[in-house]
Structure formats: C-alpha cells, structure tokens
Design a protein around this motif. Structure first.
Motif, PDB file in Angstrom:
ATOM      1  N   TYR A  89       0.851  -1.190   0.000  1.00 27.97           N
ATOM      2  CA  TYR A  89       0.000   0.000   0.000  1.00 27.97           C
ATOM      3  C   TYR A  89       0.885   1.237   0.000  1.00 27.97           C
ATOM      4  O   TYR A  89       2.016   1.217   0.515  1.00 27.97           O
ATOM      5  CB  TYR A  89      -0.903   0.015   1.228  1.00 27.97           C
ATOM      6  N   ASP A  90       0.358   2.312  -0.558  1.00 29.93           N
ATOM      7  CA  ASP A  90       1.107   3.568  -0.580  1.00 29.93           C
ATOM      8  C   ASP A  90       1.058   4.275   0.768  1.00 29.93           C
ATOM      9  O   ASP A  90       1.957   5.071   1.088  1.00 29.93           O
ATOM     10  CB  ASP A  90       0.545   4.499  -1.664  1.00 29.93           C
ATOM     11  N   ALA A  91       0.007   4.028   1.535  1.00 30.17           N
ATOM     12  CA  ALA A  91      -0.145   4.680   2.833  1.00 30.17           C
ATOM     13  C   ALA A  91      -1.033   3.816   3.725  1.00 30.17           C
ATOM     14  O   ALA A  91      -1.860   3.036   3.223  1.00 30.17           O
ATOM     15  CB  ALA A  91      -0.755   6.073   2.669  1.00 30.17           C
ATOM     16  N   ILE A  92      -0.846   3.961   5.037  1.00 28.47           N
ATOM     17  CA  ILE A  92      -1.678   3.248   6.018  1.00 28.47           C
ATOM     18  C   ILE A  92      -2.105   4.235   7.089  1.00 28.47           C
ATOM     19  O   ILE A  92      -1.278   4.982   7.627  1.00 28.47           O
ATOM     20  CB  ILE A  92      -0.912   2.082   6.682  1.00 28.47           C
ATOM     21  N   SER A  93      -3.383   4.247   7.387  1.00 32.16           N
ATOM     22  CA  SER A  93      -3.896   5.001   8.526  1.00 32.16           C
ATOM     23  C   SER A  93      -4.391   4.009   9.567  1.00 32.16           C
ATOM     24  O   SER A  93      -5.049   3.023   9.240  1.00 32.16           O
ATOM     25  CB  SER A  93      -5.033   5.944   8.104  1.00 32.16           C
ATOM     26  N   SER A  94      -4.049   4.275  10.810  1.00 35.94           N
ATOM     27  CA  SER A  94      -4.517   3.471  11.938  1.00 35.94           C
ATOM     28  C   SER A  94      -4.959   4.456  13.006  1.00 35.94           C
ATOM     29  O   SER A  94      -4.130   5.028  13.721  1.00 35.94           O
ATOM     30  CB  SER A  94      -3.408   2.551  12.461  1.00 35.94           C
ATOM     31  N   ILE A  95      -6.256   4.679  13.108  1.00 31.49           N
ATOM     32  CA  ILE A  95      -6.804   5.749  13.953  1.00 31.49           C
ATOM     33  C   ILE A  95      -7.622   5.118  15.074  1.00 31.49           C
ATOM     34  O   ILE A  95      -8.705   4.577  14.849  1.00 31.49           O
ATOM     35  CB  ILE A  95      -7.684   6.713  13.125  1.00 31.49           C
ATOM     36  N   GLY A  96      -7.093   5.179  16.293  1.00 36.63           N
ATOM     37  CA  GLY A  96      -7.823   4.664  17.438  1.00 36.63           C
ATOM     38  C   GLY A  96      -7.954   3.161  17.458  1.00 36.63           C
ATOM     39  O   GLY A  96      -8.857   2.623  18.109  1.00 36.63           O
ATOM     40  N   MET A  97      -7.083   2.457  16.776  1.00 33.04           N
ATOM     41  CA  MET A  97      -7.149   1.002  16.727  1.00 33.04           C
ATOM     42  C   MET A  97      -6.051   0.343  17.557  1.00 33.04           C
ATOM     43  O   MET A  97      -6.248  -0.717  18.150  1.00 33.04           O
ATOM     44  CB  MET A  97      -7.031   0.533  15.274  1.00 33.04           C
ATOM     45  N   ALA A  98      -4.871   0.974  17.639  1.00 35.75           N
ATOM     46  CA  ALA A  98      -3.714   0.317  18.239  1.00 35.75           C
ATOM     47  C   ALA A  98      -3.890   0.059  19.730  1.00 35.75           C
ATOM     48  O   ALA A  98      -3.193  -0.776  20.300  1.00 35.75           O
ATOM     49  CB  ALA A  98      -2.457   1.159  18.002  1.00 35.75           C
TER      50      ALA A  98
END
Length: 464
Positions: free
Chosen positions: A298-307
């Motif tokens: 993937y070109d980018a990864i967002s992980s928002i409030g998951m970790a």
C-alpha cells in the motif's frame, strides 16, 4: 438508629483521610456532606453490597451500571471533585494503600483486593474480610459497612459486563474479535446519537468556534494531508470503524481504500455509506484482522484509534505487519491514546472498569514505547503531534449528545449500557484535561532506497 447518609459520610472520611468533597444521599432520604455541588445518590443498599463483595473500582462500576449508584447534578463536577481528592492530595499515603486509593477511593478495602487477584470473587470477598479484621480502624469501618449493607446475598454483575473468562489467549484473533464485538456491536443507531453524522469515533481536531462535525472533518483531512495522499494511490485503513476515514480519503483525495474492521455491524454500515455516496468502486470494506491482510504493498496506512486494542505483547507484530504492507517510501499515520509511563512498567494493570465494560483487553502504552516499537520495526518516525486537549473537547461533545438523547439511547441499547458510555466518556474527558491520558498522531515512513523519505523539508505545512 442514625440515618444512613451521615454514617456513610463519616465512614468515607475515615477511609479517605480527608473531608468529603461531595454530598451523599442515601436510600432512606437522608443527606450529608457539602451543601453545594453534585450529590452522590445511593439508591439502595445494594450499592454498598457490591463494594463489599468486590472492593475497589469494579464494585463501584457495577453499582453505577446497575443504577444502584447515581449522580444528582453535574457528572463532570462530581468526577472532578473526586479526582481532586484522589489524585491531587500532595503527600501519598502508605505505599500499600496509595495505588488502590488513587484508583478506587476505597483505601484499605481496595488495597486488600489488589493483593488477592488470583482468588475467585467469592473467595476474594471472604479473604478480604479476614484481612481487614486484623486492622482496628478497618475493622470498625467494615463492621459499619456490613450493618448498613446487609450484604447477603451477593449481587450478580450487571448483564452489560464482559465475561470474566474469555475464550482464547489474550490478543489472539478470536479473542480480539470478541472484544471488538463487545464494544462496537451494540447498535449503529446508538452510536449515531453519540457521535453524530460524521460517525467518527476518535479525537477530533478543533479550531475556535468549530462544531463537532467540522472538527471531525478537519481531523480526517489532517490525516490525509500528513499521509500525502494522491489520486490513484492505495490506502489501507486499519480499524476503519464506520468508514468515515475511508470515505473521506476516497471522496476528497481520489484514492482507493481498503478498510478493515472486526465488527460486522461497522462493516455493513460502511459498505452502505459507500454505496449511497457512489464510492463503492473505490472502497473495499472487509471484516478482517490486520494480521490477515496479504495484498500489499500500500502507498499509505492510517490506523486511527485502533492500536489500543493490539496489546503490548503483540505491538511489535503489529508494527512489523504494517511495515511489511507498505511500499518503500510509504507513510503510516498512527493515531493512538497514550498513558504516562509507570515507575515500574511491570506494575501496569488494565483498568478494571474499562476492561469489564468498555474495551475488554484494551491496553495503553506510553508514547515512547510506541515510537520505539515503530522504529524497531524499520519505520523512521518523522513527526509526533499531541492532541490531548482536542480529545477532552471531543469527549465532552459526545457526552452532551448522549445526555441530550438519553431516552432514545436507552431504548436502543439498555439503561446499563448508556450509563457505561456516559461514565467512561466523562471520566476520560477529565483524564485528558488533567494530563493523565494523552493522544498522539505519529507519522512514520518506510524509507526507500538510499534512505529517501519523500517528505518535504518543512513538514508541518502538510503540503501534498
């Protein structure tokens, strides 16, 4: 016989070692304590029974969720007064009492409970009572509590409590799915009342005068700009929730998004939104564990409030998995709640109320730990932005929405579930305001050949 409230007030002051900061109203109508401000209401003796059978935070939580314990007046004011007593009192009590006192306000009762975590609940209750009888002050307090509570039979936990024995090893795929379902699969309509039309369940990005919707839109766009999204790129949104980030990125930045969640209700909702906006061809919403994603890069990864759901033991695996899924030069935006480091990290324990009623198995890590694990996985951390005050504002907005639609929220879930959300969001707001919690956006890159990051020299402009 003396009315219940004055007896309870005297008992609380004995255990806390300080004047009572709030008023108490007991089931017999009696009141005691300061005349101004909110009132803590014990609707029945069962509130005391719950604390006797489960001393500490969990007993108090059960009383609140069951409706045995309520607040007449401003909940934020109540929690703030109690927090001021428990966390900001200056010199600490004796070492064996301080940790439980800070968390539960039950002094020696809570301290004894912490020393007996391995015992079953009923056995722990009996063992705690035996230990207390060896302390004259505690013995007198316990005798008065027993007389007031009439503690038999032991109250059953409210039905909203997560099972004490959960299937599978902690943070195994199956157990993580159970935990996510407990928190998120309580009805999309309920979350609509709390979160509003944006359906974003993470910290907003506020400006003076902005509304909740505007602040959430600005947060999503901030993430997209930090990731430098360009039309035609591939974005992986880990823990995509109800699809808000995925939809925003596809609509406003022209990217193709794979969103993953373990919640069936969230996935159905996100797919429906994508179809209604005509973006289904750009969005792939999956019910999938991040460890099972195999279609990078993937070109980018967002992980928002998951970790926060990953767990300390699995965090290195989480970081390495995301690193492997990124193309060289790809960016990761990790948006995560943090806690201050403990003097002894081995002493960290998951909050009992949160674990039982909100985020089963959820764990918070210090910011430094998170950054370290990302770097060990091969990421280059390029920017950290703290949004602590922003989350306090967000939580207060959510509490206001919940309170404004209280009857409908109760109808959509249960009175106990609505009480859980009201308490945890209000307490969390104060945690962020007082600096006991933080939230950070960490921007990291997977360097390309010869160490190229692809980032601009002046990073905070967040240019494309």
């Amino acid at each position: 016989m003396t009315e219940a409230a004055p007896r309870l007030a005297a008992l609380a002051e004995t255990l806390l070692g300080a004047p009572l900061p709030v008023r108490i109203r007991a089931w017999d109508g009696s009141e005691a304590g300061p005349p101004d401000g909110p009132t803590l209401v014990l609707n029945n003796r069962r509130a005391l029974r719950r604390v006797l059978w489960r001393p500490g935070e969990l007993g108090l939580a059960r009383a609140w969720v069951a409706g045995d314990l309520t607040v007449d007046g401003d909940l934020f004011d109540m929690l703030d007064r109690v927090a001021g007593l428990l966390w900001e009192r200056g010199p600490a009590p004796a070492p064996e009492v301080a940790p439980a006192l800070r968390r539960s306000g039950l002094g020696k009762l809570g301290a004894v409970h912490r020393r007996l975590p391995q015992l079953p609940e009923r056995a722990a209750g009996a063992a705690e009572a035996a230990a207390l009888l060896r302390d004259p002050e505690a013995r007198s307090a316990l005798r008065d509590l027993v007389a007031l509570a009439r503690p038999w039979p032991a109250p059953a936990p409210p039905p909203e409590e997560a099972p004490g024995r959960r299937g599978g090893a902690i943070h195994s795929k199956g157990r993580d799915k159970q935990a996510i379902s407990h928190h998120y699969d309580v009805g999309n309509e309920f979350y609509e009342h709390v979160l509003g039309p944006s359906m974003v369940y993470s910290c907003a990005y506020w400006s003076p005068g902005s509304t909740l919707e505007e602040a959430q839109r600005d947060k999503l766009d901030l993430v997209c700009r930090k990731l430098g999204l360009q039309p035609g790129q591939r974005l992986l949104d880990v823990g995509c929730g109800w699809g808000s980030m995925a939809l925003h990125a596809a609509r406003e930045h022209g990217v193709h998004v794979t969103g993953i969640t373990l919640s069936r209700e969230q996935a159905v909702y996100a797919r429906k939104r994508a179809a209604e906006e005509g973006l289904a061809d750009r969005l792939d919403i999956r019910i999938q564990d991040y460890r099972d994603v195999k279609d990078g890069p993937y070109d980018a990864i967002s992980s928002i409030g998951m970790a926060e759901h990953v767990g300390a033991e699995r965090y290195r695996e989480y970081a390495r998995t995301l690193h492997a899924l990124l193309a060289p030069g790809g960016r990761l935006l990790n948006h995560q709640i943090a806690r201050p480091p403990e003097p002894d990290e081995e002493a960290y324990r998951i909050d009992e109320f949160i674990d039982a009623y909100v985020f089963p198995d959820g764990e918070l890590s210090p910011l430094g730990t998170t950054v370290g694990e990302l770097e060990r996985a091969g990421f280059e951390v390029r920017d950290v932005e703290a949004l602590r005050e922003h989350y306090a504002l967000t939580l207060r907005a959510w509490v206001a929405r919940l309170e404004d639609s209280w009857e409908e929220a109760v109808r959509l879930t249960s009175p106990g579930r609505a009480r859980v959300w009201r308490l945890y969001m209000a307490a969390s707001a104060l945690g962020f305001e007082h600096g006991r919690l933080g939230v950070n956006q960490v921007l990291a890159v997977k360097p390309a050949g010869a160490g190229r990051s692809g980032l601009p020299l002046r990073l905070r402009t967040w240019g494309a």
